[in-house]
Motif scaffolding. Structure first.
Motif, PDB file in Angstrom:
ATOM      1  N   PRO A  45       0.946  -1.043   0.014  1.00 50.53           N
ATOM      2  CA  PRO A  45       0.065   0.423   0.310  1.00 50.53           C
ATOM      3  C   PRO A  45       1.303   1.310  -0.049  1.00 50.53           C
ATOM      4  O   PRO A  45       0.575   2.535  -0.577  1.00 50.53           O
ATOM      5  CB  PRO A  45      -0.802  -0.100   1.281  1.00 50.53           C
ATOM      6  CG  PRO A  45      -0.267  -1.301   1.907  1.00 50.53           C
ATOM      7  CD  PRO A  45       0.433  -2.485   1.359  1.00 50.53           C
ATOM      8  N   ARG A  46       2.233   0.558   0.485  1.00 50.69           N
ATOM      9  CA  ARG A  46       3.339   2.652   0.328  1.00 50.69           C
ATOM     10  C   ARG A  46       2.916   3.007  -1.120  1.00 50.69           C
ATOM     11  O   ARG A  46       3.909   3.802  -1.207  1.00 50.69           O
ATOM     12  CB  ARG A  46       4.099   2.312   1.210  1.00 50.69           C
ATOM     13  CG  ARG A  46       3.506   2.235   2.394  1.00 50.69           C
ATOM     14  CD  ARG A  46       4.583   2.044   4.023  1.00 50.69           C
ATOM     15  NE  ARG A  46       5.870   2.701   3.530  1.00 50.69           N
ATOM     16  CZ  ARG A  46       6.318   3.961   4.330  1.00 50.69           C
ATOM     17  NH1 ARG A  46       5.274   4.432   4.909  1.00 50.69           N
ATOM     18  NH2 ARG A  46       6.875   5.103   4.475  1.00 50.69           N
ATOM     19  N   CYS A  47       2.777   1.951  -1.785  1.00 49.08           N
ATOM     20  CA  CYS A  47       3.452   1.825  -3.445  1.00 49.08           C
ATOM     21  C   CYS A  47       2.722   2.877  -4.192  1.00 49.08           C
ATOM     22  O   CYS A  47       1.863   2.577  -4.006  1.00 49.08           O
ATOM     23  CB  CYS A  47       4.169   0.584  -4.092  1.00 49.08           C
ATOM     24  SG  CYS A  47       4.755   0.551  -5.985  1.00 49.08           S
ATOM     25  N   ARG A  48       3.849   3.889  -4.577  1.00 47.05           N
ATOM     26  CA  ARG A  48       2.910   5.138  -5.298  1.00 47.05           C
ATOM     27  C   ARG A  48       2.416   5.332  -6.823  1.00 47.05           C
ATOM     28  O   ARG A  48       2.432   5.633  -7.375  1.00 47.05           O
ATOM     29  CB  ARG A  48       3.214   6.796  -5.176  1.00 47.05           C
ATOM     30  CG  ARG A  48       3.064   6.786  -3.183  1.00 47.05           C
ATOM     31  CD  ARG A  48       3.557   8.221  -2.679  1.00 47.05           C
ATOM     32  NE  ARG A  48       3.103   8.914  -3.863  1.00 47.05           N
ATOM     33  CZ  ARG A  48       1.730  10.010  -3.723  1.00 47.05           C
ATOM     34  NH1 ARG A  48       1.498   9.838  -2.635  1.00 47.05           N
ATOM     35  NH2 ARG A  48       2.154  10.852  -4.908  1.00 47.05           N
ATOM     36  N   ARG A  49       4.073   4.344  -7.618  1.00 52.15           N
ATOM     37  CA  ARG A  49       3.994   4.174  -8.933  1.00 52.15           C
ATOM     38  C   ARG A  49       4.566   2.604  -8.970  1.00 52.15           C
ATOM     39  O   ARG A  49       5.798   2.363  -8.277  1.00 52.15           O
ATOM     40  CB  ARG A  49       5.015   5.382  -9.225  1.00 52.15           C
ATOM     41  CG  ARG A  49       4.506   6.335  -9.329  1.00 52.15           C
ATOM     42  CD  ARG A  49       5.408   7.444  -9.659  1.00 52.15           C
ATOM     43  NE  ARG A  49       5.113   8.350  -9.283  1.00 52.15           N
ATOM     44  CZ  ARG A  49       5.165   9.328  -8.216  1.00 52.15           C
ATOM     45  NH1 ARG A  49       6.631   8.704  -7.193  1.00 52.15           N
ATOM     46  NH2 ARG A  49       5.270  10.945  -7.884  1.00 52.15           N
ATOM     47  N   PRO A  91      -1.910   4.225  -8.455  1.00 56.98           N
ATOM     48  CA  PRO A  91      -3.076   3.713  -7.845  1.00 56.98           C
ATOM     49  C   PRO A  91      -4.119   4.578  -8.048  1.00 56.98           C
ATOM     50  O   PRO A  91      -3.958   5.674  -7.706  1.00 56.98           O
ATOM     51  CB  PRO A  91      -2.651   2.817  -6.498  1.00 56.98           C
ATOM     52  CG  PRO A  91      -2.010   4.164  -5.761  1.00 56.98           C
ATOM     53  CD  PRO A  91      -1.195   3.760  -7.264  1.00 56.98           C
ATOM     54  N   ASP A  92      -5.521   4.079  -7.549  1.00 59.55           N
ATOM     55  CA  ASP A  92      -6.573   5.328  -7.633  1.00 59.55           C
ATOM     56  C   ASP A  92      -5.680   6.374  -6.752  1.00 59.55           C
ATOM     57  O   ASP A  92      -6.850   7.637  -6.856  1.00 59.55           O
ATOM     58  CB  ASP A  92      -7.785   4.896  -7.291  1.00 59.55           C
ATOM     59  CG  ASP A  92      -7.853   3.543  -8.860  1.00 59.55           C
ATOM     60  OD1 ASP A  92      -7.706   4.370  -9.990  1.00 59.55           O
ATOM     61  OD2 ASP A  92      -8.830   2.917  -9.156  1.00 59.55           O
ATOM     62  N   ARG A  93      -5.928   5.855  -5.313  1.00 61.18           N
ATOM     63  CA  ARG A  93      -5.237   7.464  -4.355  1.00 61.18           C
ATOM     64  C   ARG A  93      -4.239   7.797  -4.618  1.00 61.18           C
ATOM     65  O   ARG A  93      -4.988   8.892  -4.381  1.00 61.18           O
ATOM     66  CB  ARG A  93      -4.988   6.289  -3.022  1.00 61.18           C
ATOM     67  CG  ARG A  93      -4.051   5.253  -3.531  1.00 61.18           C
ATOM     68  CD  ARG A  93      -3.259   5.124  -2.014  1.00 61.18           C
ATOM     69  NE  ARG A  93      -1.805   3.686  -2.608  1.00 61.18           N
ATOM     70  CZ  ARG A  93      -0.568   3.981  -1.781  1.00 61.18           C
ATOM     71  NH1 ARG A  93      -1.176   5.791  -1.874  1.00 61.18           N
ATOM     72  NH2 ARG A  93      -0.023   3.310  -2.640  1.00 61.18           N
ATOM     73  N   VAL A  94      -3.370   7.664  -5.902  1.00 61.64           N
ATOM     74  CA  VAL A  94      -2.344   8.782  -5.918  1.00 61.64           C
ATOM     75  C   VAL A  94      -3.414   9.776  -7.494  1.00 61.64           C
ATOM     76  O   VAL A  94      -3.021  10.213  -7.184  1.00 61.64           O
ATOM     77  CB  VAL A  94      -1.198   8.195  -6.367  1.00 61.64           C
ATOM     78  CG1 VAL A  94      -0.544   9.137  -7.286  1.00 61.64           C
ATOM     79  CG2 VAL A  94      -0.881   7.418  -5.761  1.00 61.64           C
ATOM     80  N   LYS A  95      -3.821   8.935  -7.741  1.00 64.45           N
ATOM     81  CA  LYS A  95      -4.404   9.498  -9.546  1.00 64.45           C
ATOM     82  C   LYS A  95      -5.595  10.561  -8.888  1.00 64.45           C
ATOM     83  O   LYS A  95      -5.422  11.204  -9.192  1.00 64.45           O
ATOM     84  CB  LYS A  95      -5.046   8.838 -10.132  1.00 64.45           C
ATOM     85  CG  LYS A  95      -4.320   7.838 -10.627  1.00 64.45           C
ATOM     86  CD  LYS A  95      -4.937   6.386 -12.033  1.00 64.45           C
ATOM     87  CE  LYS A  95      -4.396   5.162 -12.084  1.00 64.45           C
ATOM     88  NZ  LYS A  95      -5.475   4.708 -12.822  1.00 64.45           N
ATOM     89  N   LYS A  96      -6.294  10.987  -7.800  1.00 62.74           N
ATOM     90  CA  LYS A  96      -6.868  11.072  -7.000  1.00 62.74           C
ATOM     91  C   LYS A  96      -7.023  12.803  -6.567  1.00 62.74           C
ATOM     92  O   LYS A  96      -7.125  14.015  -6.555  1.00 62.74           O
ATOM     93  CB  LYS A  96      -7.820  10.840  -6.470  1.00 62.74           C
ATOM     94  CG  LYS A  96      -8.914   9.956  -6.207  1.00 62.74           C
ATOM     95  CD  LYS A  96      -9.856   9.035  -5.128  1.00 62.74           C
ATOM     96  CE  LYS A  96     -10.610   8.129  -6.180  1.00 62.74           C
ATOM     97  NZ  LYS A  96     -11.037   7.103  -5.035  1.00 62.74           N
TER      98      LYS A  96
END
Length: 107
Positions: A45-49, A91-96
């Protein structure tokens, strides 16, 4: 499954402002990359890319990445002279999050 490398052990770390938990993924088939991306964002879950470096002349590789849900970010040159397209999945949490610099909170 494609192989995964922590970005701090990848030659791509010198090509963009990476996050501490970014992962480089090896180029593979669309199906394998898609499954790997889904697994990474579920299990890390800590991975952003998730980043794939695709040779600038490899249009099939770019299409495979796009079909796996990745998008092109920038052309880069590694320290050993390889010219690559950086393909990225987030992930969607980053794209938002907004990318508008004027709306960023500065502390």
């Amino acid at each position: 499954m494609p192989s995964l490398t922590p970005i701090d052990r990848s030659p791509l770390k010198h090509t963009y402002p990476y996050g501490a938990d970014d992962l480089e993924m090896s180029l593979s088939t669309t199906e394998r990359m898609s499954a790997c991306i889904e697994r990474v964002f579920r299990e890390y879950p800590r991975c952003r890319r998730v980043i794939v470096g695709v040779d600038v002349d490899d249009l099939e590789g770019v299409r495979a990445c796009e079909s796996a849900g990745m998008h092109f970010v920038v052309d880069v040159e590694t320290r050993d002279g390889a010219e690559l397209n950086l393909m990225v999945a987030e992930p969607d949490r980053v794209k938002k999050h907004s990318t508008d610099i004027d709306s960023l909170e500065l502390t």
